[in-house]
Design a protein around this motif. Structure first.
Motif, PDB file in Angstrom:
ATOM      1  N   LEU A 126       5.638   8.221  -3.656  1.00  0.00           N
ATOM      2  CA  LEU A 126       6.031   8.116  -2.183  1.00  0.00           C
ATOM      3  C   LEU A 126       5.940   6.905  -1.438  1.00  0.00           C
ATOM      4  CD1 LEU A 126       3.622  11.299  -1.070  1.00  0.00           C
ATOM      5  CD2 LEU A 126       6.431  11.323  -1.522  1.00  0.00           C
ATOM      6  N   LEU A 127       6.823   6.692  -0.730  1.00  0.00           N
ATOM      7  CA  LEU A 127       6.964   5.324   0.095  1.00  0.00           C
ATOM      8  C   LEU A 127       6.425   5.359   1.532  1.00  0.00           C
ATOM      9  CD1 LEU A 127       7.506   2.177   0.089  1.00  0.00           C
ATOM     10  CD2 LEU A 127      10.022   2.805   0.366  1.00  0.00           C
ATOM     11  N   VAL A 128       5.435   4.820   2.022  1.00  0.00           N
ATOM     12  CA  VAL A 128       5.259   4.868   3.413  1.00  0.00           C
ATOM     13  C   VAL A 128       5.437   3.417   3.998  1.00  0.00           C
ATOM     14  CG1 VAL A 128       3.356   5.667   4.874  1.00  0.00           C
ATOM     15  CG2 VAL A 128       3.478   6.566   2.932  1.00  0.00           C
ATOM     16  N   PHE A 129       6.069   3.407   5.219  1.00  0.00           N
ATOM     17  CA  PHE A 129       5.940   1.963   5.649  1.00  0.00           C
ATOM     18  C   PHE A 129       6.083   1.653   7.232  1.00  0.00           C
ATOM     19  CE2 PHE A 129      10.342   3.958   4.597  1.00  0.00           C
ATOM     20  CZ  PHE A 129      10.822   3.592   5.826  1.00  0.00           C
ATOM     21  N   ASP A 130       5.781   0.714   7.574  1.00  0.00           N
ATOM     22  CA  ASP A 130       5.942   0.119   9.044  1.00  0.00           C
ATOM     23  C   ASP A 130       7.049  -0.988   8.794  1.00  0.00           C
ATOM     24  OD1 ASP A 130       6.147  -1.081  11.529  1.00  0.00           O
ATOM     25  OD2 ASP A 130       3.931  -1.242  11.640  1.00  0.00           O
TER      26      ASP A 130
ATOM     27  N   PHE B   4       4.170  -1.848   3.669  1.00  0.00           N
ATOM     28  CA  PHE B   4       4.316  -0.828   2.931  1.00  0.00           C
ATOM     29  C   PHE B   4       3.281  -0.302   1.772  1.00  0.00           C
ATOM     30  CE2 PHE B   4       5.680  -4.248   0.444  1.00  0.00           C
ATOM     31  CZ  PHE B   4       5.085  -4.008  -1.139  1.00  0.00           C
ATOM     32  N   SER B   5       3.437   0.818   1.347  1.00  0.00           N
ATOM     33  CA  SER B   5       2.347   1.619   0.720  1.00  0.00           C
ATOM     34  C   SER B   5       3.004   2.602  -0.142  1.00  0.00           C
ATOM     35  CB  SER B   5       1.213   2.337   1.481  1.00  0.00           C
ATOM     36  OG  SER B   5       0.525   3.050   0.618  1.00  0.00           O
ATOM     37  N   ILE B   6       2.511   2.570  -1.533  1.00  0.00           N
ATOM     38  CA  ILE B   6       3.342   3.477  -2.559  1.00  0.00           C
ATOM     39  C   ILE B   6       1.890   4.318  -2.930  1.00  0.00           C
ATOM     40  CG2 ILE B   6       4.231   3.659  -4.710  1.00  0.00           C
ATOM     41  CD1 ILE B   6       5.664   0.981  -4.336  1.00  0.00           C
TER      42      ILE B   6
ATOM     43  N   GLY C  17      -6.910   6.215   1.097  1.00  0.00           N
ATOM     44  CA  GLY C  17      -6.046   4.785   0.767  1.00  0.00           C
ATOM     45  C   GLY C  17      -6.589   4.085  -0.677  1.00  0.00           C
ATOM     46  N   ARG C  18      -7.656   4.916  -1.194  1.00  0.00           N
ATOM     47  CA  ARG C  18      -7.983   4.492  -2.608  1.00  0.00           C
ATOM     48  C   ARG C  18      -6.976   5.094  -3.615  1.00  0.00           C
ATOM     49  NH1 ARG C  18     -12.059   1.483  -2.161  1.00  0.00           N
ATOM     50  NH2 ARG C  18     -13.651   1.726  -0.757  1.00  0.00           N
ATOM     51  N   GLU C  19      -5.968   6.005  -3.113  1.00  0.00           N
ATOM     52  CA  GLU C  19      -5.203   6.774  -3.877  1.00  0.00           C
ATOM     53  C   GLU C  19      -3.946   6.002  -3.821  1.00  0.00           C
ATOM     54  OE1 GLU C  19      -5.636   9.521  -5.919  1.00  0.00           O
ATOM     55  OE2 GLU C  19      -7.776   9.268  -4.791  1.00  0.00           O
ATOM     56  N   GLN C  20      -3.782   4.754  -3.299  1.00  0.00           N
ATOM     57  CA  GLN C  20      -2.394   3.797  -3.354  1.00  0.00           C
ATOM     58  C   GLN C  20      -2.613   3.215  -4.632  1.00  0.00           C
ATOM     59  OE1 GLN C  20      -2.065   1.649   0.664  1.00  0.00           O
ATOM     60  NE2 GLN C  20      -4.099   1.708   0.340  1.00  0.00           N
ATOM     61  N   VAL C  21      -1.158   3.345  -5.162  1.00  0.00           N
ATOM     62  CA  VAL C  21      -0.802   2.633  -6.558  1.00  0.00           C
ATOM     63  C   VAL C  21      -0.209   1.175  -6.253  1.00  0.00           C
ATOM     64  CG1 VAL C  21      -0.599   4.481  -7.875  1.00  0.00           C
ATOM     65  CG2 VAL C  21       1.340   3.728  -6.838  1.00  0.00           C
ATOM     66  N   ALA C  22       0.057   0.804  -4.993  1.00  0.00           N
ATOM     67  CA  ALA C  22       0.576  -0.320  -4.727  1.00  0.00           C
ATOM     68  C   ALA C  22       0.608  -0.626  -3.228  1.00  0.00           C
ATOM     69  CB  ALA C  22       1.977  -0.899  -5.240  1.00  0.00           C
ATOM     70  N   ALA C  23       0.641  -1.512  -2.776  1.00  0.00           N
ATOM     71  CA  ALA C  23       0.816  -1.809  -1.279  1.00  0.00           C
ATOM     72  C   ALA C  23       1.020  -3.454  -1.065  1.00  0.00           C
ATOM     73  CB  ALA C  23      -0.580  -1.698  -0.413  1.00  0.00           C
ATOM     74  N   GLY C  24       1.601  -3.645   0.055  1.00  0.00           N
ATOM     75  CA  GLY C  24       2.046  -5.156   0.244  1.00  0.00           C
ATOM     76  C   GLY C  24       2.778  -5.188   1.649  1.00  0.00           C
TER      77      GLY C  24
ATOM     78  N   ASN D 259      -4.483   1.470   5.836  1.00  0.00           N
ATOM     79  CA  ASN D 259      -4.515   1.616   4.457  1.00  0.00           C
ATOM     80  C   ASN D 259      -3.767   0.441   3.520  1.00  0.00           C
ATOM     81  OD1 ASN D 259      -6.244   3.849   4.387  1.00  0.00           O
ATOM     82  ND2 ASN D 259      -4.507   5.417   3.954  1.00  0.00           N
ATOM     83  N   PRO D 260      -2.442   0.371   3.646  1.00  0.00           N
ATOM     84  CA  PRO D 260      -1.989  -1.010   2.869  1.00  0.00           C
ATOM     85  C   PRO D 260      -2.936  -2.325   2.809  1.00  0.00           C
ATOM     86  CG  PRO D 260      -0.233  -0.149   4.432  1.00  0.00           C
ATOM     87  CD  PRO D 260      -1.425   0.838   4.452  1.00  0.00           C
TER      88      PRO D 260
END
Length: 362
Positions: A113-117, A135-137, A160-167, A290-291
């Motif tokens: 899943l991709l979440v983004f501003d 963004f957060s993955i 937020g600890r479930e994120q696999v990547a963020a940037g 979160n990211p």
């Protein structure tokens, strides 16, 4: 580092993948898709008024009740169009869209899943202040993805600890992509000739000591006592209990604030306040707090609501708002301590008496 020794983003991701022999290439492909979207947005930001990108999008209002800028719309579309077709995603969620975005039927669905501003700080575009994308993955729940059901709001409600990547991407004098895949934080600068992201800031760390803080002081009359106490101590300078002078910064672009703190330390505060009791904060949990929180913690800093770590908060809605404090670990921990020790008491302090700029309302 000499140019010929610099890694591209692709090379960096390949090396990271080698640490996990069973990993597939769809994760790397997704991050490269996001990087491509950020390049497109960077180009739109760089052209500015020359490209007709300044101003609002014909009075359009997004789900947040905010006026959409033309570049908000362009940026949101860039993320969608670049990422929807590659087969890595089960769905997306954006600040600019009320509901999750479903991957169109002709395209395969994936396990992320991709979440983004798409464009943080867009109110600054017309005055040429740095803006960015966040963004957060996340991993998609079972039952979505290839041959599965459409995604729902609930699928994105992961701590937020479930994120696999963020940037984030920062569109400033140079365009930078700052990324964590759970193994530290690394910064890449966009080479304007090759138009590729090159690793220029490996293993970024938030400096432990700081003399800077960032907060919107115009909201001081709405702050809770712990925030007032902290800010008053900073303003008291060398003559106060902290024994040193602080500088105050406020850019109104969270990406720019986060990047400054990564580079030279500091603390950013957009805390819960009493200005609008229907909103438990100003920033959005899933695609802002979160990211950035993940990045800060991976870089040795800390991110908090003031009361608990941001990454431990269980989301309850797609566009949930929350109070945010992040930056140098010792400063954030001090603010947390004040929230636990002084949750409701007004604090006697000379900076908040009748002569203070931050005088309490009667």
């Amino acid at each position: 580092m000499p140019f010929h020794q610099r890694k591209t983003l692709t090379q960096f991701l390949i090396e990271e993948r080698r640490r996990f022999p069973d990993a597939r290439g769809d994760f790397n492909a997704l991050i490269l898709d996001v990087a491509t979207a950020c390049k497109q947005i960077a180009r739109g930001v760089a052209f500015g008024a020359l490209g007709g990108m300044h101003g609002s999008a014909d009075g359009a209002i997004n789900v947040q009740g905010e006026t959409q800028q033309k570049l908000d719309v362009l940026s949101n579309q860039a993320f969608i169009r670049v990422s929807e077709w590659g087969g890595s995603l089960a769905g997306m969620a954006s600040e600019e869209m009320e509901q999750p975005y479903q991957i169109p039927a002709p395209y395969p669905r994936g396990k992320y899943l991709l979440v983004f501003d798409p464009l943080d700080g867009s109110s600054n575009i017309d005055v040429n202040v740095s803006v960015g994308s966040i963004f957060s993955i996340l991993r998609a729940p079972e039952g979505t993805g290839e041959g599965g059901r459409d995604v729902t709001d609930t699928d994105f409600l992961q701590a937020g600890r479930e994120q696999v990547a963020a940037g984030y991407a920062l569109y400033g004098p140079t365009t930078m992509l700052v990324l964590t895949v759970g193994n530290g934080v690394h910064g890449f600068t966009l080479d304007p000739n090759l138009y590729d992201f090159m690793l220029t800031h490996p293993d970024m760390r938030v400096p432990e000591e700081t003399q800077e803080f960032a907060i919107n002081a115009s909201n001081s009359r709405f702050w809770e006592p712990p925030i007032r106490q902290y800010v008053s101590e900073c303003l008291a300078g060398k003559s106060g209990s902290r024994g040193k002078d602080f500088n105050m910064r406020w850019i109104a672009s969270m990406v720019a604030e986060a990047h400054r703190i990564l580079m030279r330390g500091g603390v950013f505060m957009y805390p819960r306040d009493t200005k609008d009791l229907t909103k438990p904060g100003r920033l959005r949990l899933l695609y802002e707090a979160n990211p950035i929180g993940f990045i800060m913690e991976q870089a040795g800093g800390r991110a908090s609501t003031g009361r608990e770590p941001i990454l431990d908060v269980q989301p309850t809605s797609l566009h949930q708002r929350i109070g945010v404090v992040f930056g140098s670990r010792s400063e954030v921990e001090r603010i947390e301590r004040y929230h636990h020790e002084l949750p409701g008491a007004e604090l006697p302090n000379p900076l908040f008496n009748e002569r203070s700029l931050f005088r309490l309302s009667a």
